[in-house]
Design a protein around this motif. Sequence first.
Motif, PDB file in Angstrom:
ATOM      1  N   SER A 133       0.827  -1.200   0.000  1.00 46.37           N
ATOM      2  CA  SER A 133       0.000   0.000   0.000  1.00 46.37           C
ATOM      3  C   SER A 133       0.868   1.259   0.000  1.00 46.37           C
ATOM      4  O   SER A 133       0.473   2.280  -0.553  1.00 46.37           O
ATOM      5  N   LEU A 134       2.042   1.153   0.614  1.00 47.09           N
ATOM      6  CA  LEU A 134       2.969   2.286   0.621  1.00 47.09           C
ATOM      7  C   LEU A 134       3.438   2.582  -0.806  1.00 47.09           C
ATOM      8  O   LEU A 134       3.505   3.741  -1.232  1.00 47.09           O
ATOM      9  N   ALA A 188       3.303   5.865  -5.574  1.00 44.45           N
ATOM     10  CA  ALA A 188       3.065   5.992  -7.025  1.00 44.45           C
ATOM     11  C   ALA A 188       1.960   7.011  -7.301  1.00 44.45           C
ATOM     12  O   ALA A 188       2.080   7.845  -8.201  1.00 44.45           O
ATOM     13  N   THR A 189       0.891   6.954  -6.493  1.00 45.61           N
ATOM     14  CA  THR A 189      -0.229   7.884  -6.694  1.00 45.61           C
ATOM     15  C   THR A 189       0.211   9.318  -6.448  1.00 45.61           C
ATOM     16  O   THR A 189      -0.111  10.227  -7.219  1.00 45.61           O
ATOM     17  N   THR A 190       0.966   9.510  -5.363  1.00 44.75           N
ATOM     18  CA  THR A 190       1.448  10.860  -5.030  1.00 44.75           C
ATOM     19  C   THR A 190       2.352  11.388  -6.138  1.00 44.75           C
ATOM     20  O   THR A 190       2.239  12.543  -6.556  1.00 44.75           O
ATOM     21  N   TRP A 191       3.217  10.495  -6.632  1.00 49.38           N
ATOM     22  CA  TRP A 191       4.150  10.914  -7.675  1.00 49.38           C
ATOM     23  C   TRP A 191       3.392  11.329  -8.933  1.00 49.38           C
ATOM     24  O   TRP A 191       3.693  12.351  -9.559  1.00 49.38           O
ATOM     25  N   MET A 192       2.349  10.522  -9.287  1.00 49.84           N
ATOM     26  CA  MET A 192       1.565  10.829 -10.503  1.00 49.84           C
ATOM     27  C   MET A 192       0.816  12.161 -10.345  1.00 49.84           C
ATOM     28  O   MET A 192       0.769  12.957 -11.266  1.00 49.84           O
ATOM     29  N   THR A 193       0.255  12.356  -9.134  1.00 52.87           N
ATOM     30  CA  THR A 193      -0.477  13.609  -8.897  1.00 52.87           C
ATOM     31  C   THR A 193       0.471  14.791  -9.002  1.00 52.87           C
ATOM     32  O   THR A 193       0.135  15.815  -9.595  1.00 52.87           O
ATOM     33  N   ASP A 194       1.666  14.637  -8.404  1.00 52.31           N
ATOM     34  CA  ASP A 194       2.671  15.714  -8.475  1.00 52.31           C
ATOM     35  C   ASP A 194       3.044  16.000  -9.928  1.00 52.31           C
ATOM     36  O   ASP A 194       3.185  17.150 -10.324  1.00 52.31           O
ATOM     37  N   GLU A 195       3.216  14.914 -10.689  1.00 52.24           N
ATOM     38  CA  GLU A 195       3.631  15.085 -12.086  1.00 52.24           C
ATOM     39  C   GLU A 195       2.549  15.824 -12.885  1.00 52.24           C
ATOM     40  O   GLU A 195       2.855  16.722 -13.658  1.00 52.24           O
TER      41      GLU A 195
END
Lengths: 198, 171
Positions: free
Chosen positions: A2-3, A8-15
């Motif tokens: 889950s981490l 991955a989700t945070t990175w995609m949102t940031d991108e």
Amino acid sequence: MSLAVYCATTWMTDERAEIARGLRRRDPSVLDRLIEQYQHRLLRYLVYLAGNRSLAEDLFQETWLRVLERGRQYDGKSPFETWLFAIARHLLIDTLRRKSPASLDALRDPGEGAAPLDPPAADPSAYELLAGREQETQVAAAVAGVPAVYREVLMLRFQEDLALEEISAVVGAPLSTVKSRLYRGLSALRQQMERSQA
Amino acid sequence: MNPDVHQRAQHLIAAALVEGLPAAEQAWLDQHLQGCAVCAQSAAGTRRALEALRWVAVSADRTLVEVTQQRVRLRARELAERQERWLPLVVSCGLAALASLVTLSYLWQGFAWMGEQWKLPALAWQAGLVSVWFLPASLTAVALWMQSRVTNGNHGTMHWSPALRGRRGGE
């Protein structure tokens, strides 16, 4: 696990947020990077949709100019490729309307001249080249035989791995329509493949 | 075997690929495919068709990418320049509107006085006032229209032309 998903989700949102900021600023370096990153995916989508490489290449350029001009409309909430494909799709429809009031179905047959779905520029052995080309030609013919509206969703789902909701956003159709097109498209593709192998 | 069973299997084969299946339906399908050669062949055919779809590669040409990047950079510069020109224009329009509002009563008095002096009908000097009032906006509109014509004429100076396609072939 889950981490990893969270990261991955945070990175995609940031991108996405970074892309949205760059597009708002009309930053050419951000656009340069995006063109590099999405070059093959966008061209592939356009070639599949238009069934004509030459038209697809013209629209490829126009799409990026439109991305530059309308970049402020991208909010960074949805994946960039969904927005990009939607722009490309609208441009193609506009182009066709200008040429003739044809629908996407009219694009079923690829344009005359060069094969619309060209094999990749690779460096395989002579045998691989021969076998590969034969199979690719067969597949390209089968794919070209599938009506454009089905070809489009098949490509978005199985080549671009977009979620059904994302496909719905790109084609501007309800989820149920997207599913129905996918079912029909799968059936049409299978029939075309069987026909081309017979 | 009941033909409905095969129909259900066919539907589930496609559904598994399109939207995924709940575990119970997936288990039913797996079991059916083990016992039905026709449906198993159909499932394999669909899988092969999709693999083939992934196999067809379309790649962008380097020249196409470079020309696109160049066009985008040129257009970005044009848009930035246009934006730079717009800011002082917007500010000056705002100031002009403000000044017009403040001086309207004086202008009105001035035009009324001139109308009286030259014995003009009220409609004539009022029309004169309106013309003067709209003159800056009209001039600005004409200037913007001419500017947009020039800019549109320069838009997209480099295209993916047949000549470039020929160059690609020669590389």
